[in-house]
Write a protein that holds these residues in place. Structure first.
Motif, PDB file in Angstrom:
ATOM      1  N   VAL A 142       0.856  -1.057  -0.145  1.00 57.41           N
ATOM      2  CA  VAL A 142       0.061  -0.031   0.088  1.00 57.41           C
ATOM      3  C   VAL A 142       1.056   1.348   0.057  1.00 57.41           C
ATOM      4  CG1 VAL A 142      -1.787   1.342   1.231  1.00 57.41           C
ATOM      5  CG2 VAL A 142      -1.852  -1.252   1.241  1.00 57.41           C
ATOM      6  N   ILE A 143       0.837   2.119  -0.908  1.00 57.50           N
ATOM      7  CA  ILE A 143       1.428   3.096  -1.182  1.00 57.50           C
ATOM      8  C   ILE A 143       1.329   4.328   0.035  1.00 57.50           C
ATOM      9  CG2 ILE A 143       1.955   5.085  -2.753  1.00 57.50           C
ATOM     10  CD1 ILE A 143       0.871   3.381  -4.818  1.00 57.50           C
ATOM     11  N   GLN A 144       2.432   4.827   0.605  1.00 64.39           N
ATOM     12  CA  GLN A 144       2.270   5.578   1.731  1.00 64.39           C
ATOM     13  C   GLN A 144       3.009   7.179   1.103  1.00 64.39           C
ATOM     14  OE1 GLN A 144       1.522   4.429   4.944  1.00 64.39           O
ATOM     15  NE2 GLN A 144       1.159   2.473   3.396  1.00 64.39           N
ATOM     16  N   GLN A 145       2.468   8.044   1.972  1.00 58.69           N
ATOM     17  CA  GLN A 145       2.970   9.554   1.544  1.00 58.69           C
ATOM     18  C   GLN A 145       4.476   9.555   1.243  1.00 58.69           C
ATOM     19  OE1 GLN A 145       1.016  12.349   1.585  1.00 58.69           O
ATOM     20  NE2 GLN A 145       2.991  13.435   0.890  1.00 58.69           N
ATOM     21  N   GLY A 146       4.939  10.177   0.291  1.00 52.61           N
ATOM     22  CA  GLY A 146       6.430  10.138   0.037  1.00 52.61           C
ATOM     23  C   GLY A 146       7.012   8.943  -0.799  1.00 52.61           C
ATOM     24  N   ASP A 147       6.134   8.049  -1.102  1.00 49.07           N
ATOM     25  CA  ASP A 147       6.674   6.854  -1.815  1.00 49.07           C
ATOM     26  C   ASP A 147       7.093   7.099  -3.345  1.00 49.07           C
ATOM     27  OD1 ASP A 147       6.884   4.958   0.329  1.00 49.07           O
ATOM     28  OD2 ASP A 147       5.006   4.328  -0.031  1.00 49.07           O
ATOM     29  N   THR A 148       8.207   6.614  -3.586  1.00 53.80           N
ATOM     30  CA  THR A 148       8.606   6.544  -4.980  1.00 53.80           C
ATOM     31  C   THR A 148       9.130   5.289  -5.404  1.00 53.80           C
ATOM     32  OG1 THR A 148      10.721   7.443  -4.924  1.00 53.80           O
ATOM     33  CG2 THR A 148       9.021   9.103  -5.023  1.00 53.80           C
ATOM     34  N   PHE A 149       9.128   4.703  -6.657  1.00 55.40           N
ATOM     35  CA  PHE A 149       9.858   3.471  -7.026  1.00 55.40           C
ATOM     36  C   PHE A 149      11.440   3.580  -6.369  1.00 55.40           C
ATOM     37  CE2 PHE A 149       6.947   2.074 -10.569  1.00 55.40           C
ATOM     38  CZ  PHE A 149       5.914   1.842  -9.849  1.00 55.40           C
ATOM     39  N   TRP A 150      11.748   4.801  -6.614  1.00 56.77           N
ATOM     40  CA  TRP A 150      13.391   5.178  -6.197  1.00 56.77           C
ATOM     41  C   TRP A 150      13.370   4.511  -4.682  1.00 56.77           C
ATOM     42  CZ3 TRP A 150      15.896   8.006  -2.654  1.00 56.77           C
ATOM     43  CH2 TRP A 150      17.348   7.906  -3.120  1.00 56.77           C
ATOM     44  N   LYS A 151      12.473   5.226  -3.992  1.00 53.51           N
ATOM     45  CA  LYS A 151      12.608   5.137  -2.570  1.00 53.51           C
ATOM     46  C   LYS A 151      12.167   3.520  -2.279  1.00 53.51           C
ATOM     47  CE  LYS A 151      10.276   6.415   1.582  1.00 53.51           C
ATOM     48  NZ  LYS A 151       9.414   5.254   1.983  1.00 53.51           N
ATOM     49  N   LEU A 152      11.357   2.898  -2.830  1.00 56.87           N
ATOM     50  CA  LEU A 152      10.887   1.606  -2.471  1.00 56.87           C
ATOM     51  C   LEU A 152      12.043   0.581  -2.908  1.00 56.87           C
ATOM     52  CD1 LEU A 152       7.196   1.485  -3.368  1.00 56.87           C
ATOM     53  CD2 LEU A 152       8.140   1.504  -1.259  1.00 56.87           C
ATOM     54  N   SER A 153      12.933   0.826  -4.108  1.00 61.53           N
ATOM     55  CA  SER A 153      13.947   0.178  -4.482  1.00 61.53           C
ATOM     56  C   SER A 153      14.966   0.245  -3.595  1.00 61.53           C
ATOM     57  CB  SER A 153      14.380   0.571  -6.072  1.00 61.53           C
ATOM     58  OG  SER A 153      15.531   0.272  -6.195  1.00 61.53           O
TER      59      SER A 153
ATOM     60  N   VAL B  30       6.631  -4.937 -13.082  1.00 61.24           N
ATOM     61  CA  VAL B  30       5.385  -5.267 -12.684  1.00 61.24           C
ATOM     62  C   VAL B  30       4.263  -4.292 -12.248  1.00 61.24           C
ATOM     63  CG1 VAL B  30       6.990  -7.340 -11.856  1.00 61.24           C
ATOM     64  CG2 VAL B  30       6.395  -5.624 -10.107  1.00 61.24           C
ATOM     65  N   ASN B  31       4.568  -3.265 -12.436  1.00 60.39           N
ATOM     66  CA  ASN B  31       3.488  -2.031 -12.369  1.00 60.39           C
ATOM     67  C   ASN B  31       3.419  -1.231 -13.244  1.00 60.39           C
ATOM     68  OD1 ASN B  31       2.842  -2.517  -9.180  1.00 60.39           O
ATOM     69  ND2 ASN B  31       5.108  -2.495  -9.201  1.00 60.39           N
ATOM     70  N   PRO B  32       3.078  -1.882 -14.611  1.00 65.39           N
ATOM     71  CA  PRO B  32       3.229  -0.959 -15.876  1.00 65.39           C
ATOM     72  C   PRO B  32       2.057   0.201 -15.856  1.00 65.39           C
ATOM     73  CG  PRO B  32       2.212  -3.235 -16.114  1.00 65.39           C
ATOM     74  CD  PRO B  32       2.627  -3.118 -14.899  1.00 65.39           C
ATOM     75  N   SER B  33       1.202   0.166 -15.336  1.00 65.48           N
ATOM     76  CA  SER B  33       0.066   1.214 -15.078  1.00 65.48           C
ATOM     77  C   SER B  33       0.395   2.440 -14.371  1.00 65.48           C
ATOM     78  CB  SER B  33      -1.237   0.753 -14.862  1.00 65.48           C
ATOM     79  OG  SER B  33      -1.379   0.226 -13.568  1.00 65.48           O
ATOM     80  N   TYR B  34       1.512   2.262 -13.476  1.00 67.19           N
ATOM     81  CA  TYR B  34       1.751   3.400 -12.610  1.00 67.19           C
ATOM     82  C   TYR B  34       2.848   4.411 -13.133  1.00 67.19           C
ATOM     83  CZ  TYR B  34      -1.273   1.352  -8.901  1.00 67.19           C
ATOM     84  OH  TYR B  34      -1.967   0.776  -8.085  1.00 67.19           O
ATOM     85  N   ASN B  35       2.693   5.668 -12.880  1.00 64.55           N
ATOM     86  CA  ASN B  35       3.709   6.614 -12.954  1.00 64.55           C
ATOM     87  C   ASN B  35       4.621   6.600 -11.753  1.00 64.55           C
ATOM     88  OD1 ASN B  35       5.421   8.856 -13.227  1.00 64.55           O
ATOM     89  ND2 ASN B  35       3.800  10.242 -13.670  1.00 64.55           N
ATOM     90  N   PRO B  36       6.082   6.072 -11.989  1.00 69.36           N
ATOM     91  CA  PRO B  36       6.610   5.975 -10.919  1.00 69.36           C
ATOM     92  C   PRO B  36       7.165   7.133  -9.801  1.00 69.36           C
ATOM     93  CG  PRO B  36       8.059   5.917 -13.024  1.00 69.36           C
ATOM     94  CD  PRO B  36       6.593   6.014 -13.247  1.00 69.36           C
ATOM     95  N   LEU B  37       6.880   8.341 -10.485  1.00 66.16           N
ATOM     96  CA  LEU B  37       7.131   9.864  -9.945  1.00 66.16           C
ATOM     97  C   LEU B  37       5.848  10.303  -9.248  1.00 66.16           C
ATOM     98  CD1 LEU B  37       9.606  11.192 -12.348  1.00 66.16           C
ATOM     99  CD2 LEU B  37      10.302   9.913 -10.368  1.00 66.16           C
ATOM    100  N   ASN B  38       4.737   9.745  -9.518  1.00 67.23           N
ATOM    101  CA  ASN B  38       3.450  10.110  -9.046  1.00 67.23           C
ATOM    102  C   ASN B  38       2.697   9.018  -8.673  1.00 67.23           C
ATOM    103  OD1 ASN B  38       1.432  12.120  -8.241  1.00 67.23           O
ATOM    104  ND2 ASN B  38       0.668  12.254 -10.379  1.00 67.23           N
ATOM    105  N   LEU B  39       2.845   8.550  -7.414  1.00 66.57           N
ATOM    106  CA  LEU B  39       2.274   7.127  -6.946  1.00 66.57           C
ATOM    107  C   LEU B  39       1.116   7.698  -6.209  1.00 66.57           C
ATOM    108  CD1 LEU B  39       5.061   4.886  -5.837  1.00 66.57           C
ATOM    109  CD2 LEU B  39       3.727   5.074  -8.090  1.00 66.57           C
ATOM    110  N   PRO B  40      -0.258   7.229  -6.314  1.00 66.95           N
ATOM    111  CA  PRO B  40      -1.331   7.844  -5.543  1.00 66.95           C
ATOM    112  C   PRO B  40      -1.345   6.995  -4.098  1.00 66.95           C
ATOM    113  CG  PRO B  40      -2.148   5.848  -6.903  1.00 66.95           C
ATOM    114  CD  PRO B  40      -0.674   6.222  -7.361  1.00 66.95           C
ATOM    115  N   ILE B  41      -1.442   8.011  -3.167  1.00 60.06           N
ATOM    116  CA  ILE B  41      -1.301   7.391  -1.667  1.00 60.06           C
ATOM    117  C   ILE B  41      -2.473   6.537  -1.443  1.00 60.06           C
ATOM    118  CG2 ILE B  41      -1.411   8.125   0.930  1.00 60.06           C
ATOM    119  CD1 ILE B  41      -0.035  10.548  -0.124  1.00 60.06           C
ATOM    120  N   GLY B  42      -2.240   5.561  -0.773  1.00 61.72           N
ATOM    121  CA  GLY B  42      -3.234   4.542  -0.847  1.00 61.72           C
ATOM    122  C   GLY B  42      -3.546   3.464  -1.669  1.00 61.72           C
ATOM    123  N   GLY B  43      -3.129   3.617  -2.769  1.00 59.70           N
ATOM    124  CA  GLY B  43      -3.303   2.703  -3.948  1.00 59.70           C
ATOM    125  C   GLY B  43      -2.367   1.436  -3.710  1.00 59.70           C
ATOM    126  N   GLU B  44      -2.377   0.223  -4.409  1.00 61.87           N
ATOM    127  CA  GLU B  44      -1.646  -0.850  -4.133  1.00 61.87           C
ATOM    128  C   GLU B  44      -0.895  -1.103  -5.281  1.00 61.87           C
ATOM    129  OE1 GLU B  44      -3.781  -4.577  -2.858  1.00 61.87           O
ATOM    130  OE2 GLU B  44      -4.654  -3.637  -0.960  1.00 61.87           O
TER     131      GLU B  44
END
Length: 397
Positions: free
Chosen positions: A54-65, A78-92
């Motif tokens: 579940v995406i948290q405030q401030g998450d980016t793919f770089w941060k999660l990486s 594995v997440n082709p539909s997401y913008n890695p720089l603009n992740l929706p908070i609360g999204g999965e």
């Protein structure tokens, strides 16, 4: 784990991205994928699973990486539909995670249903394994062979020829899981890295030769007639089948092979279907024995190991027909397990006897643990620890 192909992707790139040997990925997918991947096709990545996050405030793919030690492009893939720089908070999103735990728990009353469940889990997670139906039991339960690797040395292992020796199936499946995990993670077992064996050995495993008998011991008589009435008659009306070694028709599957079968037929005390030791009216009369004979005829095995219980010993000779290398292998098995190696016993018509008799190649009957069959699960860890050395030595010797 499944991923969807993007423009420019290749199996080689996936092997680098997920730190997997390329042949494991190639063998996990249809052969046509090896030369031409098409966009949006699904590719299997062995040894991984997708974990929901579940995406948290401030998450980016770089941060999660950085936080989870996952390559950024693996998360992107594995997440082709997401913008890695603009992740929706609360999204999965999904995080690709390497599987680090056992999928198989062999330490239980290991009946046929457990086997099928575990084979499905292992095939899904490690799709480079190959599953073949090699026959059916009397009751129509499928007998499965698992094959791993592409090497010229062909090693075959089997268990549960005898019904009340069902613990051998759990031990074998435990080893299979550890072997596959070690291949996919490039981690050692007892100091040995497994990947070289993938190219040196073709490993064949039939973990449960006698599923009807195993289920009879662990779950009681079948509902279907005439088998329910027959086994109760053979067992003198008792519902305690713990002493039952035979298949559901009361034939001992390890007394079924044409290697001086006539001697066993003459001297075995049971002259009709029995919980144990009855060799049948003819050699290879039972479908389970026929299936194992057919598999062996087709496969040209370099050596075979049949796992039984009990006695902490192993038998490796037959009629002085075994090759000289059998003694060397038996000595190593003895060293790594502590089990006593015995060359000759007064026995005929067993699977190992027949294999040595016909092919003059190394064959071994391994008697795991000690006590009274069925052995208690309290011995499981000790048995596995002792037998793991034999499993591994069968590959490197």
């Amino acid at each position: 784990m499944e991923v969807s192909v993007r423009l420019g992707d290749s199996l080689w790139y996936y092997s680098q991205l997920f730190e997997l040997p390329l042949p494991l990925i190639m063998d996990s997918n249809p052969i046509e994928f090896q030369s031409n991947l098409r966009v949006a096709e699904t590719v299997n990545i062995p040894g991984y699973e997708l974990e929901s996050y579940v995406i948290q405030q401030g998450d980016t793919f770089w941060k999660l990486s950085n936080e989870y030690n996952i390559p950024i492009d693996a998360i992107t893939l594995v997440n082709p539909s997401y913008n890695p720089l603009n992740l929706p908070i609360g999204g999965e999103i999904a995080l690709p995670r390497r599987i680090k735990t056992r999928l198989v728990n062999g330490k239980k009353e290991y009946h046929y249903e457990h086997l099928i469940e575990d084979l499905c889990k292992l095939k899904k997670t490690y799709p480079f394994i190959k599953l073949f139906k090699v026959g059916e039991s009397v009751l129509g339960q499928d007998l499965y062979e698992i094959k791993i690797g592409n090497g010229p040395k062909r090693v075959h292992i089997n268990g549960s020829f005898h019904a009340n020796e069902w613990i051998t199936s759990g031990i074998i499946m435990h080893f299979l899981n550890d072997y596959l995990h070690a291949l996919a993670t490039n981690t050692p077992l007892r100091g040995f890295y497994m990947y070289p064996f993938y190219h040196e050995v073709t490993l064949s495993i039939v973990p449960m030769v006698n599923p009807d008998g195993v289920d009879l011991v662990l779950k009681g008589p079948p509902e279907s007639e005439p088998y329910r009435s027959n086994v109760l008659t053979i067992n003198n009306g008792s519902l305690d089948f713990s002493n039952w070694k035979a298949n559901i028709r009361g034939v001992d599957l390890n007394n079924q092979y044409p290697a001086y079968w006539e001697i066993e037929k003459e001297r075995k005390e049971p002259k009709e279907p029995s919980p144990r030791d009855y060799p049948g009216d003819l050699p290879l009369s039972e479908p389970e024995a026929i299936a194992m004979a057919g598999l062996t005829e087709r496969s040209d095995f370099s050596r075979i190991l049949a796992f039984h219980t009990q006695g902490k010993e192993m038998y490796w000779g037959y009629m002085n027909l075994e090759p000289p290398e059998a003694a060397r292998i038996a000595s190593e098995f003895e060293r790594v397990s502590g089990y006593k190696a015995i060359q000759v016993i007064d026995s005929h018509a067993g699977f190992r006897d027949w294999y040595i008799y016909k092919w003059k190649r190394p064959g071994f009957t391994i008697e795991l643990g000690e006590g009274v069959n069925p052995l208690p699960l309290s011995q499981f860890e000790e048995i596995y620890d002792n037998s793991l050395g034999i499993f591994l030595a069968s590959l490197y010797m």
